[in-house]
Design an enzyme around this catalytic site. Structure first.
Site, short mmCIF file in Angstrom:
data_model
loop_
_atom_site.label_atom_id
_atom_site.label_comp_id
_atom_site.label_asym_id
_atom_site.label_seq_id
_atom_site.Cartn_x
_atom_site.Cartn_y
_atom_site.Cartn_z
N GLU A 114 0.81 -1.22 0.00
CA GLU A 114 0.00 0.00 0.00
C GLU A 114 0.85 1.27 0.00
O GLU A 114 0.35 2.35 0.32
CB GLU A 114 -0.97 0.02 1.21
CG GLU A 114 -1.64 -1.28 1.53
CD GLU A 114 -2.57 -1.79 0.43
OE1 GLU A 114 -2.72 -1.11 -0.59
OE2 GLU A 114 -3.14 -2.87 0.60
N ASP A 158 -1.35 -0.98 -10.69
CA ASP A 158 -1.59 -2.39 -10.42
C ASP A 158 -1.49 -3.16 -11.73
O ASP A 158 -2.10 -2.76 -12.74
CB ASP A 158 -2.97 -2.62 -9.81
CG ASP A 158 -3.07 -2.15 -8.37
OD1 ASP A 158 -2.04 -2.09 -7.69
OD2 ASP A 158 -4.19 -1.82 -7.93
#
Length: 502
Positions: free
Chosen positions: A187, A326
């Site tokens: 994260e 991502d």
């Protein structure tokens, strides 16, 4: 052709939580198989094809240990094989439909599923490590590692944080024959002091979100008094691709992610319009989608060129532009993403723009003055609210309790003989599964929140059950429980509790 000053670096972050053995549909292993088929297979094919052209330093490819484990897991490999075969059967049935649109959809999907099945059976059937190792060995990618189980590190007890990182790097070495020098911190979470742990573990660079560097991402920055470099994601460039309001995947011609043909389970429609209901969307047109890709590749090259020029002028020296996404965006969320990726990695060099990995950026001197990083993440608000906010206060409390219980038990049972203690190994395994950052993220974003809470409490229960047996002096029972929980997931056999710092 004149070369542009500076360098562009693409970073892809590949991650899914441990899903094997924990449900199939609608939540669970289906996520893994969809991402594997739509992203991991085509993205690696793109990179291999570019590598065969002699291209190197294409991307910094983050693959978290927990995802790498699933790509090598026998159960997951078998499940993926069945999933691909099922996709082909559904496509074949649709191809025989009397409905013209569904028939065209089936023909197209049958070709895609056949290619994916052949690719999987030829190269992936015995695990993903060999595929990724080939990309590393050719120099096509820099592999970024990370901590085991993807914990949100700033909230984690420093002992378990250090253990998770070191075990993650060891796991990468076992799979790929080399230890990553860079990591994607889960994260992009950071708190001051973590840089010292990175330096001690041999980490040379990591990724933060742009606001952590106050938007000044044109150079990597040493953190604190260490030589560990923080590279920041350039948000203006990254958001050009993946912005909820204006990013490329929302273009009308691209395949719509959310609309299904409920007879076949296939995706038949194009986006058409942001406010068009699923049943009113137009059929997907691959030629129109490819034309949109060409337009967006040209636009992206222009955006990168303009950003390099403006940042280099501001700095008075060649600048670095880092775009990070991502991996699952390319193919899974954005069907045309792999096509875009292949085209843009050719178009940038053709336009005189040098590309390279984060390791390349460091070696080529794209490094500025040291910075004192503060608390940050790439989540909402760029702070910790997703993983520490009021909506997940119960999970924060649960994590603290479970981690302390696990550490106390391991410390108590740590023997003097130096022999491996499989019960301690499993206690730490389950504790790390409990604190996966994914569970709080899914609750905060209301995405399969109940599944996330169930998973966190399941692994917490395992820790409590094993440690309670230990506290009661029932060593044999604790060993039986640990063995049973270990068999349930069959995960990270190399994890060794003896490496936990005292």
């Amino acid at each position: 052709m004149a070369r542009e000053a500076g360098m562009f670096s693409l970073v892809l972050h590949s991650h899914l939580p441990w899903l094997a053995h924990h449900g199939r549909w609608p939540v669970g292993e289906e996520w893994l198989y969809q991402s594997w088929a739509a992203s991991y297979l085509p993205v690696t094919r793109v990179l291999e094809k570019l590598a065969a052209e002699g291209r190197t330093g294409l991307v910094s490819l983050g693959v978290t240990p927990v995802l790498a484990a699933q790509l090598d897991d026998p159960h997951s490999l078998d499940g993926m094989h069945h999933w691909l075969a099922n996709w082909q059967l559904r496509a074949r049935e649709a191809a025989g439909s009397a409905d013209g649109d569904r028939r065209a959809l089936g023909v197209r999907e049958h070709a895609l599923s056949a290619a994916a099945l052949d690719d999987f059976e030829t190269r992936w059937r015995h695990g993903g490590s060999g595929v990724l190792r080939g990309l590393i060995d050719t120099g096509a990618v820099e592999l970024l590692g990370g901590p085991l189980m993807h914990p949100f590190q700033p909230l984690l007890n420093p002992r378990l944080r250090d253990f998770s990182l070191r075990e993650g790097l060891l796991d990468a070495h076992r799979r790929w024959g080399s230890t990553p020098s860079g990591i994607w911190a889960p994260e992009c979470g950071f708190t001051p002091g973590m840089e010292n742990g990175y330096a001690a573990a041999g980490v040379e660079h990591f990724v933060v979100d742009g606001p952590a560097l106050h938007g000044d991402t044109a150079l990597g920055r040493p953190v604190g008094e260490t030589d560990v470099i923080a590279f920041g994601r350039d948000l203006p460039v990254s958001y050009r691709v993946w912005s909820p309001k204006s990013g490329y995947p929302g273009h009308a011609a691209y395949r719509d992610f959310h609309t299904y043909d409920h007879v076949s389970g296939l995706k038949p429609a194009r986006v058409t319009g942001r406010h068009v209901a699923g049943g009113d969307k137009s059929p997907y047109d691959p030629e129109a989608a490819s034309a949109a890709v060409a337009t967006h590749v040209a636009d992206f090259v222009d955006v990168v060129r303009a950003r390099l020029r403006s940042e280099s002028e501001r700095l008075g020296r060649p600048a670095l532009v880092v775009a990070a996404f991502d991996t699952e965006l390319f193919g899974h969320w954005w069907h045309e993403g792999p096509e875009f990726l292949a085209a843009v990695l050719r178009a940038l060099p053709d336009a005189g723009i040098d590309i390279g990995t984060l390791a390349d950026a460091r070696d080529r001197g794209f490094v500025g003055e040291p910075i004192a990083l503060t608390d940050s993440s790439w989540g909402s608000g760029k702070d910790w609210r997703v993983w520490a906010g009021e909506q997940v206060a119960d999970l924060v409390s649960l994590n603290d309790e479970v981690v302390q219980t696990a550490l106390d038990a391991v410390d108590k049972e740590r023997g003097q003989s130096g022999l491996r203690n499989r019960v301690n190994d499993q206690v730490l395994r389950e504790a790390l599964l409990t604190v996966s950052s994914d569970w709080a993220f899914m609750v905060s974003k209301d995405s399969a929140a109940q599944y996330a809470r169930d998973r966190a409490h399941l692994h917490a229960h395992a820790v409590r059950e094993i440690t309670e047996a230990l506290m009661r002096g029932r060593s044999r029972r604790a060993s039986e429980l640990a063995s049973g929980w270990n068999r349930a997931d069959n995960l990270f056999p190399g994890l060794d509790a003896r490496r936990l710092s005292k």
